[in-house]
Design a protein around this motif. Structure first.
Motif, PDB file in Angstrom:
ATOM      1  N   ARG A  51       0.831  -1.208   0.000  1.00 36.53           N
ATOM      2  CA  ARG A  51       0.000   0.000   0.000  1.00 36.53           C
ATOM      3  C   ARG A  51       0.865   1.257   0.000  1.00 36.53           C
ATOM      4  N   GLY A  52       1.920   1.242   0.803  1.00 35.99           N
ATOM      5  CA  GLY A  52       2.787   2.413   0.851  1.00 35.99           C
ATOM      6  C   GLY A  52       3.404   2.713  -0.498  1.00 35.99           C
ATOM      7  N   ARG A  53       3.810   1.705  -1.219  1.00 35.31           N
ATOM      8  CA  ARG A  53       4.416   1.914  -2.541  1.00 35.31           C
ATOM      9  C   ARG A  53       3.423   2.511  -3.526  1.00 35.31           C
ATOM     10  N   LEU A  54       2.131   2.333  -3.242  1.00 33.03           N
ATOM     11  CA  LEU A  54       1.084   2.916  -4.098  1.00 33.03           C
ATOM     12  C   LEU A  54       0.635   4.292  -3.605  1.00 33.03           C
ATOM     13  N   GLY A  55       1.222   4.755  -2.504  1.00 31.86           N
ATOM     14  CA  GLY A  55       0.901   6.083  -2.010  1.00 31.86           C
ATOM     15  C   GLY A  55      -0.138   6.131  -0.915  1.00 31.86           C
ATOM     16  N   ASP A  56      -0.585   4.989  -0.417  1.00 34.31           N
ATOM     17  CA  ASP A  56      -1.541   4.953   0.687  1.00 34.31           C
ATOM     18  C   ASP A  56      -0.752   4.946   1.985  1.00 34.31           C
ATOM     19  N   THR A  57      -0.571   6.130   2.582  1.00 38.21           N
ATOM     20  CA  THR A  57       0.306   6.252   3.736  1.00 38.21           C
ATOM     21  C   THR A  57      -0.428   6.761   4.982  1.00 38.21           C
ATOM     22  N   GLN A  58      -1.708   6.470   5.077  1.00 40.79           N
ATOM     23  CA  GLN A  58      -2.422   6.765   6.321  1.00 40.79           C
ATOM     24  C   GLN A  58      -1.924   5.813   7.405  1.00 40.79           C
ATOM     25  N   THR A  59      -1.733   6.323   8.608  1.00 48.04           N
ATOM     26  CA  THR A  59      -1.307   5.463   9.706  1.00 48.04           C
ATOM     27  C   THR A  59      -2.328   4.345   9.900  1.00 48.04           C
ATOM     28  N   THR A  60      -1.841   3.100   9.817  1.00 48.22           N
ATOM     29  CA  THR A  60      -2.744   1.955   9.756  1.00 48.22           C
ATOM     30  C   THR A  60      -2.222   0.787  10.577  1.00 48.22           C
ATOM     31  N   GLN A 169      10.718  11.899   4.549  1.00 49.95           N
ATOM     32  CA  GLN A 169       9.971  10.834   5.208  1.00 49.95           C
ATOM     33  C   GLN A 169      10.016   9.544   4.411  1.00 49.95           C
ATOM     34  N   ARG A 170       9.838   8.447   5.133  1.00 47.57           N
ATOM     35  CA  ARG A 170       9.674   7.133   4.511  1.00 47.57           C
ATOM     36  C   ARG A 170       8.450   6.446   5.107  1.00 47.57           C
ATOM     37  N   TRP A 171       7.922   5.544   4.320  1.00 41.07           N
ATOM     38  CA  TRP A 171       6.836   4.690   4.793  1.00 41.07           C
ATOM     39  C   TRP A 171       7.467   3.542   5.562  1.00 41.07           C
ATOM     40  N   VAL A 172       7.151   3.460   6.838  1.00 37.03           N
ATOM     41  CA  VAL A 172       7.766   2.473   7.727  1.00 37.03           C
ATOM     42  C   VAL A 172       6.702   1.491   8.185  1.00 37.03           C
TER      43      VAL A 172
END
Length: 297
Positions: A51-60, A169-172
């Motif tokens: 999801r992060g690679r597709l731009g979905d970066t809401q805290t989940t 920032q990065r998606w972690v």
């Protein structure tokens, strides 16, 4: 098949109840948190990394009743058995490049958060059920939780750039696996509780751990690992122990290879690196560089 389906439905219902409690507990400091309960998936980490690679970066937070292709550190397999093993992942955008120690230190901060939450939860559970007090959680650098010299669970942290995030920032994705009850197949593993002791569900444990985890990750991004160094030392099962270190790519202690070096573990520094005194002098190791095992006395 029906019994299996019913058992899985019971686990999913337990996790859905916990999700509601977690949402309520985190509204004051993470109001945009999204929670998802999956009956089954290959890997909760993979779900959130994709999801992060597709731009979905809401805290989940994503939790799975059953995980069929979970991954541990260095590609090791981690499976979730319905109702026995808690596997969940937190996806969050973080500015790790400005934090001393970055992702390596984050693994230690996460381990400390989980250990603290489990100790508090188990103390309350033991009081309510009449069980004997639980032994404090230990931490084995860099990403394992131990009880009584056995592995209770582990942490896997992955990160990537993501569309829409600032360059800083990065998606972690922080994945956590915990043996809650039952008898793990690996002889070096253990569980929080045996099924004959009392009824403890993975939803209860998730409810203990998740709010503390999110709060501590936010604090880590602001302050780094240094304020946690002393607290980590109190749980450090390697501190003062003779250890073996495996640093050759493709070789690990579980595959029968001898260690590349042997030394005395002297704790971790303010960056979360392992400090070891060896015949070559004092050395520091980051989590991606080496595997570590205590040596028999």
């Amino acid at each position: 098949m029906q019994n299996t389906a019913q058992a899985l439905a019971t686990v999913v219902a337990d996790l859905n109840g916990a999700a509601e409690a977690i949402w309520l507990a985190t509204q004051s400091f993470c109001p945009a948190l999204s929670l998802e309960v999956l009956p089954q998936c290959a890997s909760t980490n993979t779900v959130l990394m994709d999801r992060g690679r597709l731009g979905d970066t809401q805290t989940t937070l994503v939790v799975a009743a059953e995980q069929t292709a979970g991954r541990g550190r260095r590609g090791r397999q981690w499976l979730a058995h319905p109702g026995q093993t808690l596997t969940f992942s937190l996806g969050i955008a973080l500015n790790l490049d400005q934090v001393p120690g970055g992702g390596s230190a984050l693994s230690l901060a996460v381990g400390l958060a989980v250990a603290d939450a489990l100790d508090a939860g188990m103390a309350s559970f033991a009081s309510a059920t009449g069980l004997a007090p639980h032994r404090p959680m230990g931490l084995k650098w860099p990403n394992d939780l131990w009880i009584g010299g056995r592995n209770l669970g582990g942490i896997l942290i992955e990160a990537c750039p993501a569309p829409g995030l600032p360059s800083s920032q990065r998606w972690v994705v922080i994945g956590i696996g915990l043996n809650v009850q039952g008898t793990p197949s690996a002889p070096e593993a253990t569980s929080l509780i045996r099924p004959d002791q009392a009824a403890l569900t993975i939803g209860q444990v998730w409810q203990w751990v998740a709010p503390t985890l999110i709060r501590r990750v936010h604090a880590f991004e602001r302050h780094g690992f240094a304020p946690l160094q002393e607290a980590y030392a109190r749980r450090d099962v390697l501190l003062g122990q003779q250890i073996g270190l495996w640093s050759t790519p493709g070789q690990s202690p579980g595959d029968g290879y001898p260690p590349n070096q042997i030394g005395l573990a002297q704790g971790v520094d303010t960056f979360g690196a392992l400090v070891v005194h060896t015949d070559q002098g004092q050395q520091t190791w980051s989590s991606g560089d080496v595997s570590v095992r205590p040596r028999p006395n």
